[in-house]
Design a protein around this motif. Structure first.
Motif, mmCIF file in Angstrom:
data_model
loop_
_atom_site.group_PDB
_atom_site.id
_atom_site.type_symbol
_atom_site.label_atom_id
_atom_site.label_comp_id
_atom_site.label_asym_id
_atom_site.label_seq_id
_atom_site.Cartn_x
_atom_site.Cartn_y
_atom_site.Cartn_z
ATOM 1 N N ALA A 90 0.834 -1.205 0.000
ATOM 2 C CA ALA A 90 0.000 0.000 0.000
ATOM 3 C C ALA A 90 0.867 1.253 0.000
ATOM 4 O O ALA A 90 0.593 2.219 -0.722
ATOM 5 N N GLY A 91 1.924 1.242 0.807
ATOM 6 C CA GLY A 91 2.842 2.378 0.820
ATOM 7 C C GLY A 91 3.535 2.551 -0.515
ATOM 8 O O GLY A 91 3.676 3.678 -1.023
ATOM 9 N N GLY A 92 3.967 1.423 -1.103
ATOM 10 C CA GLY A 92 4.609 1.504 -2.408
ATOM 11 C C GLY A 92 3.665 2.010 -3.490
ATOM 12 O O GLY A 92 4.082 2.756 -4.385
ATOM 13 N N ALA A 93 2.377 1.614 -3.405
ATOM 14 C CA ALA A 93 1.386 2.077 -4.383
ATOM 15 C C ALA A 93 1.186 3.590 -4.288
ATOM 16 O O ALA A 93 1.084 4.288 -5.310
ATOM 17 N N CYS A 94 1.144 4.097 -3.069
ATOM 18 C CA CYS A 94 1.024 5.554 -2.895
ATOM 19 C C CYS A 94 2.233 6.268 -3.491
ATOM 20 O O CYS A 94 2.099 7.287 -4.183
ATOM 21 N N GLY A 95 3.414 5.733 -3.227
ATOM 22 C CA GLY A 95 4.620 6.319 -3.796
ATOM 23 C C GLY A 95 4.644 6.222 -5.312
ATOM 24 O O GLY A 95 5.113 7.142 -6.003
ATOM 25 N N LEU A 96 4.124 5.113 -5.848
ATOM 26 C CA LEU A 96 4.082 4.929 -7.300
ATOM 27 C C LEU A 96 3.185 5.970 -7.960
ATOM 28 O O LEU A 96 3.553 6.558 -8.993
ATOM 29 N N THR A 201 13.182 8.537 -11.121
ATOM 30 C CA THR A 201 12.446 9.474 -10.273
ATOM 31 C C THR A 201 11.254 8.789 -9.621
ATOM 32 O O THR A 201 10.989 8.966 -8.430
ATOM 33 N N THR A 202 10.524 8.000 -10.405
ATOM 34 C CA THR A 202 9.389 7.250 -9.841
ATOM 35 C C THR A 202 9.860 6.270 -8.784
ATOM 36 O O THR A 202 9.214 6.094 -7.743
ATOM 37 N N SER A 203 11.013 5.642 -9.034
ATOM 38 C CA SER A 203 11.519 4.613 -8.103
ATOM 39 C C SER A 203 11.776 5.185 -6.712
ATOM 40 O O SER A 203 11.486 4.525 -5.702
ATOM 41 N N VAL A 204 12.315 6.408 -6.636
ATOM 42 C CA VAL A 204 12.646 6.946 -5.312
ATOM 43 C C VAL A 204 11.369 7.238 -4.516
ATOM 44 O O VAL A 204 11.361 7.109 -3.281
ATOM 45 N N TYR A 205 10.293 7.601 -5.190
ATOM 46 C CA TYR A 205 9.034 7.827 -4.480
ATOM 47 C C TYR A 205 8.426 6.500 -4.012
ATOM 48 O O TYR A 205 7.800 6.433 -2.946
ATOM 49 N N VAL A 206 8.616 5.448 -4.795
ATOM 50 C CA VAL A 206 8.165 4.121 -4.354
ATOM 51 C C VAL A 206 8.952 3.684 -3.122
ATOM 52 O O VAL A 206 8.383 3.169 -2.146
#
Length: 306
Positions: A90-96, A201-206
């Motif tokens: 769930a956290g990773g989805a929000c970051g994604l 860039t997307t990876s660091v937010y995930v």
């Protein structure tokens, strides 16, 4: 000052704290400082990755609450392993979602993660109906993780150490880490080199989202209760730890070791104020002043270096 300013702050705080209280240097109190810093440290590591790309993530506190709620709800039916995995997902989805909006649609990181902060907090309140959720007997494994120790050191502190070591290895010795720093230093040069900047860039937010959810689980392990109120204002602590550690908000500069020191500095300051019985609202004022002071120190060190 540029290289060792953070260490100097830590040494000065240790001297002041020791002179203020005889209790500070006791083993029990130092372990307590580390235990209380574990959740913040996980969010700070994720925040470091984001800031290195010249971004910001204001949603980490709310994602921590969402991770806490998801874990507490699912653990009663599916056990610890699946519930922890679902919370991290769930956290990773929000970051994604944040990463895609920022990297591919070019939305401002501040506004995007501010919106995700509201969404994640709202989801945690909706799912929990605004009530704390007891994990019960099914959650004893997580509660034991939060309360027990190995070799005299609490498990959350071991987790903190492992995360910092892995992050240090990634940023120092891997292609991914070098490109993350390069994106923050000169994104156009990286893009012209044929590097898929949007992916990194997307990876660091995930990464930030997953670590924030993990911080929520750590907070839940200390109480055995999932709560939508976990992590309120935690994003400020994470940003403060990274900035105190000398990372530049303009991206490209920052390190894991200094971020760790920044986390410990915040933990010591909070502990000093608790030992001195400073009221909670006053502590917020002091913490804000400390963030400003860290920014001024960073500006001064850059000025002298030039």
């Amino acid at each position: 000052m540029h290289r060792y300013g953070t260490v100097a702050i830590l040494v000065a705080l240790l001297i002041v704290a020791t002179s203020m209280s005889d209790v500070f240097l006791t083993e029990r109190n130092l372990i307590n400082v580390l235990r209380q810093s574990a959740g913040t440290s996980l969010m700070a590591v994720g925040m470091l990755f984001v800031i290195l790309t010249r971004g910001i993530d204001l949603s980490v506190g709310s994602i921590a609450a969402l991770g806490s709620i998801v874990c507490a709800i699912l653990i009663q039916q599916y056990g610890a392993g699946l519930s922890i995995g679902a919370a991290l997902a769930a956290g990773g989805a929000c970051g994604l979602v944040s990463g895609v909006l920022i990297a591919f649609l070019k939305l401002p990181p501040f506004v995007t993660t501010l919106a995700m902060m509201t969404v994640a907090r709202g989801l945690s309140l909706i799912v929990s109906a605004g009530q704390p959720i007891q994990m019960g007997d099914a959650g004893m494994l997580i509660v034991d993780f939060g309360s027990l120790s190995f070799a005299g050191i609490p498990y959350p502190v071991w987790l903190m150490a492992v995360v910092f070591v892995i992050a240090g290895i990634v940023l120092t010795f891997t292609r991914f880490g070098r490109l993350v720093k390069a994106i923050g230093s000169n994104i156009e040069a990286v893009r012209l080199s044929g590097i898929p900047v949007a992916f990194y860039t997307t990876s660091v937010y995930v990464i930030s989202g997953v670590l924030a959810a993990a911080a929520g689980i750590v907070s839940t392990s200390r109480t055995g209760i999932g709560s939508a109120n976990i992590g309120v204002g935690a994003e400020l602590d994470a940003i403060a730890a990274v900035v105190i550690g000398g990372a530049s908000l303009m991206g490209g500069r920052g390190g894991v070791f200094n971020t760790f020191i920044g986390v410990i500095v915040l933990g010591i300051i909070a502990n000093m104020m608790n030992l001195a019985r400073v009221p909670g609202y006053h502590q917020q004022v002091f913490m804000g002043c400390i963030i400003i002071g860290a920014m001024l120190l960073q500006y001064a060190s850059n000025w002298f270096r030039r």
